[in-house]
Design an enzyme around this catalytic site. Structure first.
Site, short mmCIF file in Angstrom:
data_model
loop_
_atom_site.label_atom_id
_atom_site.label_comp_id
_atom_site.label_asym_id
_atom_site.label_seq_id
_atom_site.Cartn_x
_atom_site.Cartn_y
_atom_site.Cartn_z
N GLU A 1 0.83 -1.21 0.00
CA GLU A 1 0.00 0.00 0.00
C GLU A 1 0.86 1.26 0.00
OE1 GLU A 1 -3.13 -0.27 -1.23
OE2 GLU A 1 -3.50 -1.68 0.41
N SER B 1 -25.07 6.90 -16.73
CA SER B 1 -24.80 5.84 -15.77
C SER B 1 -25.96 5.73 -14.81
CB SER B 1 -23.51 6.10 -14.99
OG SER B 1 -23.80 6.59 -13.71
N SER C 1 -11.88 0.71 -6.14
CA SER C 1 -11.49 1.20 -7.47
C SER C 1 -12.62 1.22 -8.48
CB SER C 1 -10.31 0.39 -8.04
OG SER C 1 -9.17 0.63 -7.30
N ASP D 1 -4.20 0.58 -9.41
CA ASP D 1 -5.61 0.23 -9.62
C ASP D 1 -5.87 -0.10 -11.09
OD1 ASP D 1 -5.69 0.97 -6.99
OD2 ASP D 1 -6.66 2.90 -7.37
#
Ligand code: GLA
Length: 388
Positions: free
Chosen positions: A38, A72, A131, A177
């Site tokens: 991370e 969306s 993500s 990601d």
């Protein structure tokens, strides 16, 4: 209907309803979790994420007017933009900025991006650190590359999607990601060298080992996550400069103490210690997985969490509570996954203990008066792809 088929059906239904007619195709990209590594990606270091079985699907077709419409499930009306808005970072905002950012990055790289109508549906929760933004970027990229017949091999997609996020949306994130959601493969974790972009797929067959990864959504509100992320990144870059290296990845584990002794402020020393030890934990995890010793990675996961909590200082009480409760209930290891200040925890557990661990975390949340957590077990899934 399976969850994957359902989200694809929703994207198609959205397309028909908003635009009329049929999409030319549907493209999907997953969310991700990071097993370990991370805040190492923007330090040119190592990460080990995997793609999730949760997906974002884009139903799309070319639009002859050379403009982009994108609808969306998050909104009623499509967002529309043309080349002028796409060429000016920041002009399109909200979730649609990830789409405009991809158009921008493609155009900036010299590609003739076709106008398009796009309808997006997703099972990747927004704001949980899984993500969802990279999933949108990757699915839209896959759609536009194919609709336009663009000459852009998939190994160049992660950098391009990262540019969309860094330079159009304005979030200074690394390349993890986008790599995970594009290059992830079922049954594997993706060992990525963020400096060279070299990838090794590491077998991560949880089922065969009787194990599961439990993903616990802390439901903690992201508190100042963007500003804190940028501050961590700056602090790492300053430290690298002070140490005379290109990036903190260049501080070898054996040289850590000497490097720390050269830094005069305690906070910077903690940040550097996290990054350097975290890179080593990724390498150690990969070694164990190559040897088929999945259970033995547990202590490395937990050590990663302690480092994020004490040295990088990016955890919050809900997250620490989830980790502690999962460990107390018998998890082999547990850690926060993603950028921090909320989001998700992952715990490595025996498959038949997953429900009990989830219940223990829920009980600990109830005791503390936290909003109930979300829990699900996940297996590594595949990256961005055309569906049909
Ligand atoms: C976010 C960023 C990634 C990475 C992680 C922390 O997810 O998008 O690039 O820096 O945080 O590891």
């Amino acid at each position: 209907m399976s969850a994957a088929a359902d989200v694809a059906a929703r994207a198609t239904a959205g397309f028909r309803q908003r635009y009329g007619g049929e999409p030319a195709g549907r493209w999907a990209a997953p969310g991700r979790v990071n097993l370990i590594g991370e805040h190492t990606d923007y330090n040119d270091g190592f990460v080990l994420p995997f793609a999730l079985p949760l997906r974002t699907v884009v139903a799309a077709a070319v639009a002859d007017d050379g403009r982009w419409s994108v609808w969306s499930e998050l909104d009623d009306e499509p967002v529309e933009f043309g080349p002028a808005e796409a060429d000016e970072p920041g002009r399109v905002d909200g979730w649609a900025a990830y789409v405009a950012g991809v158009v921008w990055a493609l155009r900036a790289a010299g590609h003739a991006v076709p106008g398009a109508r796009l309808a997006i549906a997703s099972d990747v929760p927004v704001g949980s650190g899984l993500s969802s933004s990279a999933a949108i970027e990757a699915a839209v990229l896959a759609a536009l590359v194919e609709l336009g017949g663009l000459d852009l091999p998939a190994d160049r997609w992660p950098r391009l999607a990262q540019r969309a996020e860094n330079d159009y949306v304005g979030a200074p994130t690394g390349i993890m990601d986008q790599s995970a959601v594009i290059r992830g493969r079922p049954g594997h974790a993706l060992f990525l060298d963020c400096r060279t972009e070299a990838v090794e797929l590491i077998p991560f067959d949880l089922g065969a080992a009787g194990l599961a990864v439990l993903v616990i959504d802390s439901h903690a509100p992201h508190r100042h996550a963007d500003g804190e992320y940028a501050a961590r990144r700056k602090s790492c870059e300053r430290a690298a400069k002070a140490l005379g290296v290109a990036a903190l990845r260049d501080v070898a584990t054996g040289d850590l103490e000497a490097a720390l002794a050269r830094l005069d402020d305690a906070e910077t020393r903690r940040r550097v210690r996290h990054v350097v030890t975290e890179d080593q934990r990724v390498l150690d995890t990969v070694e164990l997985l190559r040897a088929g010793r999945i259970r033995d990675i547990g202590p490395l996961l937990t050590a990663s969490h302690a480092s994020m909590r004490d040295d990088f200082e990016i955890t919050v009480p809900e997250i620490d509570t989830a980790v502690e409760a999962a460990l107390a209930a018998g998890a082999y290891g547990a850690r926060m996954t993603g950028g921090g200040f909320g989001g998700c925890v992952l715990a490595l557990v025996d498959a038949d203990a997953a429900d009990a661990v989830a219940a223990a975390v829920a009980a600990a949340y109830a005791d503390r008066g936290f909003t109930a957590p979300g829990t699900r077990t996940v297996l590594p899934a595949g990256g961005a792809t055309r569906l049909d």
